[in-house]
Design an enzyme around this catalytic site. Structure first.
Site, PDB file in Angstrom:
ATOM      1  N   ARG A  61      40.957  34.597  31.870  1.00  0.00           N
ATOM      2  CA  ARG A  61      40.084  35.687  31.250  1.00  0.00           C
ATOM      3  C   ARG A  61      38.783  36.050  31.988  1.00  0.00           C
ATOM      4  O   ARG A  61      38.369  36.902  31.817  1.00  0.00           O
ATOM      5  CB  ARG A  61      39.298  35.061  29.872  1.00  0.00           C
ATOM      6  N   TYR A 114      32.374  61.722  26.802  1.00  0.00           N
ATOM      7  CA  TYR A 114      33.648  61.353  26.181  1.00  0.00           C
ATOM      8  C   TYR A 114      33.604  60.965  24.664  1.00  0.00           C
ATOM      9  O   TYR A 114      32.652  60.409  24.343  1.00  0.00           O
ATOM     10  CB  TYR A 114      34.325  60.393  27.030  1.00  0.00           C
ATOM     11  N   ASP A 186      29.919  58.259  34.536  1.00  0.00           N
ATOM     12  CA  ASP A 186      31.211  57.941  34.154  1.00  0.00           C
ATOM     13  C   ASP A 186      32.011  59.072  35.306  1.00  0.00           C
ATOM     14  O   ASP A 186      31.719  60.169  35.275  1.00  0.00           O
ATOM     15  CB  ASP A 186      31.412  58.594  32.609  1.00  0.00           C
ATOM     16  N   LYS A 211      43.312  56.993  33.867  1.00  0.00           N
ATOM     17  CA  LYS A 211      43.383  58.716  34.133  1.00  0.00           C
ATOM     18  C   LYS A 211      43.814  58.600  35.596  1.00  0.00           C
ATOM     19  O   LYS A 211      44.988  58.292  35.907  1.00  0.00           O
ATOM     20  CB  LYS A 211      42.350  59.251  33.917  1.00  0.00           C
TER      21      LYS A 211
HETATM   22  C1  LIG Z   1      39.925  58.389  28.736  1.00  0.00           C
HETATM   23  C2  LIG Z   1      38.371  58.502  28.909  1.00  0.00           C
HETATM   24  C3  LIG Z   1      37.624  57.333  28.801  1.00  0.00           C
HETATM   25  C4  LIG Z   1      37.932  56.101  28.030  1.00  0.00           C
HETATM   26  O1  LIG Z   1      39.034  55.512  28.814  1.00  0.00           O
HETATM   27  P1  LIG Z   1      40.142  54.735  28.018  1.00  0.00           P
HETATM   28  O2  LIG Z   1      41.040  54.091  29.362  1.00  0.00           O
HETATM   29  O3  LIG Z   1      40.806  55.641  27.165  1.00  0.00           O
HETATM   30  O4  LIG Z   1      39.508  53.498  27.099  1.00  0.00           O
HETATM   31  C5  LIG Z   1      36.094  57.483  29.087  1.00  0.00           C
HETATM   32  N1  LIG Z   1      35.676  58.179  29.848  1.00  0.00           N
HETATM   33  C6  LIG Z   1      36.051  59.567  30.269  1.00  0.00           C
HETATM   34  C7  LIG Z   1      35.455  60.711  31.067  1.00  0.00           C
HETATM   35  C8  LIG Z   1      37.559  59.542  29.721  1.00  0.00           C
HETATM   36  O5  LIG Z   1      38.360  60.733  30.105  1.00  0.00           O
END
Ligand SMILES: *Cc1c(COP(=O)(O)O)cnc(C)c1O
Length: 398
Positions: A61, A114, A186, A211
């Site tokens: 963990r 997001y 982000d 992504k």
């Molecule tokens: C998909 C996404 C998230 C969240 O990510 P997960 O891995 O699905 O939890 C956060 N910020 C952006 C810009 C995203 O495209």
């Protein structure tokens, strides 16, 4: 052999960074260590590791070798002092907020984050007595004003999901630091290939590794990079709350990242060509892509990005009915809630990025109901353009 990748280009770093220490018995690839615990014959050694006096692992963990190799690769690509990882991108974002914010604190952000991040702002943070100030993404003066009123954290996302708005990281980081606030960005849409928020003055950079970093739509993950100070606090919160990245997912993400620079380079080029093509189509009302001269923040994007990314969005004429007719006609695109993969992926925000939001919330965020988000894969761009052309053409004929 320990290779120094600090001075290399991003391609060399994507391939080599973070690996050496974890290669086992001459293996050329990082192994997937599934073991939950790590044993010690000598109790004093065990104590040293437990107290952080020397490197090692105690329990999965907290840390794991495969997970660390993945983290190290992202750290090198972002040029950060420290890094930690999470089970998902949302775990990275929520753990960051809940580590840094306490009741009575304020956070400043933008309307166009997001969907999941927006839910944290609207539903969860206020329940813990945190004052959330969301500003019009395109209104720089109002963001500055909200920051100058005093806050603990400024959270930015650029380009935004799904309308590809761009905010000026360097100048807002300066305002934030003047007000004593930390800045998180982000960087999911841009990737470290196209944009380096830490070099622009941000304190933390966050990714949904699900992504572009992973790039193959087969593993969930999240990462936070930044100063040791902040990242150590966030890591500590995560090791207790337990949103740990799984070693198998870490391996898939690490392997995907070895081609990050190739994929993103191709996706940058294809997305720009597709955006230009769509802009010239009579059946298309609007195209949103920071690489287009018509984009309202194109100049800022040119200053702070090395490429404009693999995601664009567009609104066909005819509202949501047109979207409903258009999507099934695309042959080379998954209709799914994801982006940043090697395959092209399309979807409307109401079933993808903003599925958790209500219609009213989407309208408030300035997301047209007729929007299509188009995440460009690594296919031949001629095929993708041809595919869009035939789908749009059949709309005209309806
Ligand atoms: C998909 C996404 C998230 C969240 O990510 P997960 O891995 O699905 O939890 C956060 N910020 C952006 C810009 C995203 O495209």
């Amino acid at each position: 052999m320990k290779r120094d990748t600090e001075e290399t280009g991003p391609g060399t770093r994507a391939v080599w960074a973070g690996e050496d220490e974890y290669l086992l018995q001459g293996a050329t690839q990082v192994p997937v260590v599934h073991s939950v615990s790590f044993g010690y014959d000598d109790v004093d050694d065990w104590m040293d590791v437990a107290q952080g006096k020397r490197p090692g692992h105690i329990y999965g963990r907290n840390t794991n070798p495969t997970v660390q190799a993945f983290e190290e690769k992202v750290r090198a690509l972002e040029g950060a002092e420290a890094v930690t990882s999470f089970a998902t991108g949302m775990a990275a974002i929520s753990n960051t907020f809940f580590t840094l914010l306490s009741p009575g604190d304020s956070i400043v952000s933008i309307n166009d984050t997001y969907g999941g991040t927006n839910k944290l702002f609207l539903e969860f943070l206020p329940r813990f007595g945190i004052d959330v100030r969301l500003c019009d993404t395109g209104d720089r003066a109002s963001i500055e004003e909200a920051i100058r009123r005093g806050c603990t954290l400024v959270h930015l996302e650029t380009p935004t999901n799904p309308t590809l708005k761009v905010v000026d990281i360097a100048s807002l980081a300066e305002v934030a630091h003047g007000a004593g606030a930390a800045v998180s960005v982000d960087n999911t849409f841009a990737t470290p290939v196209n944009q380096s928020p830490l070099a622009l003055g941000a304190d933390l950079v966050i990714h949904s590794a699900t992504k572009f970093l992973g790039g193959h739509a087969d593993a969930l993950g999240g990462v936070v990079c930044g100063s040791s100070d902040l990242v150590t606090r966030i890591y500590h919160f995560r090791e207790i709350t337990g949103a740990t990245l799984d070693p198998m997912a870490a391996y898939l993400l690490l392997r995907g990242m070895k081609t990050l620079h190739l994929r993103v380079g191709r996706q940058n080029e294809s997305a720009l060509q597709i955006a230009r093509f769509l802009e010239a189509q009579p059946a298309v009302e609007a195209v949103y892509y920071p690489g287009l001269e018509s984009h309202p923040a194109h100049e800022i994007a040119r200053r702070q990005m090395r490429g404009f990314g693999g995601v664009l969005s567009f609104a066909p004429k005819g509202g949501f009915e047109a979207v409903r007719a258009l999507l099934p006609r695309l042959r080379y695109a998954h209709r799914a809630a994801n982006l940043g993969a090697v395959e092209t992926v399309v979807g409307p925000p109401r079933t993808t990025s903003h599925v958790e939001s209500t219609m009213e919330e989407r309208v408030a965020m300035g997301i047209p109901e007729s929007l299509v988000r188009y995440s460009v894969g690594i296919e031949d761009v001629e095929d993708l353009i041809q595919d869009l052309a035939q789908a749009l053409e059949s709309l005209d004929g309806d």
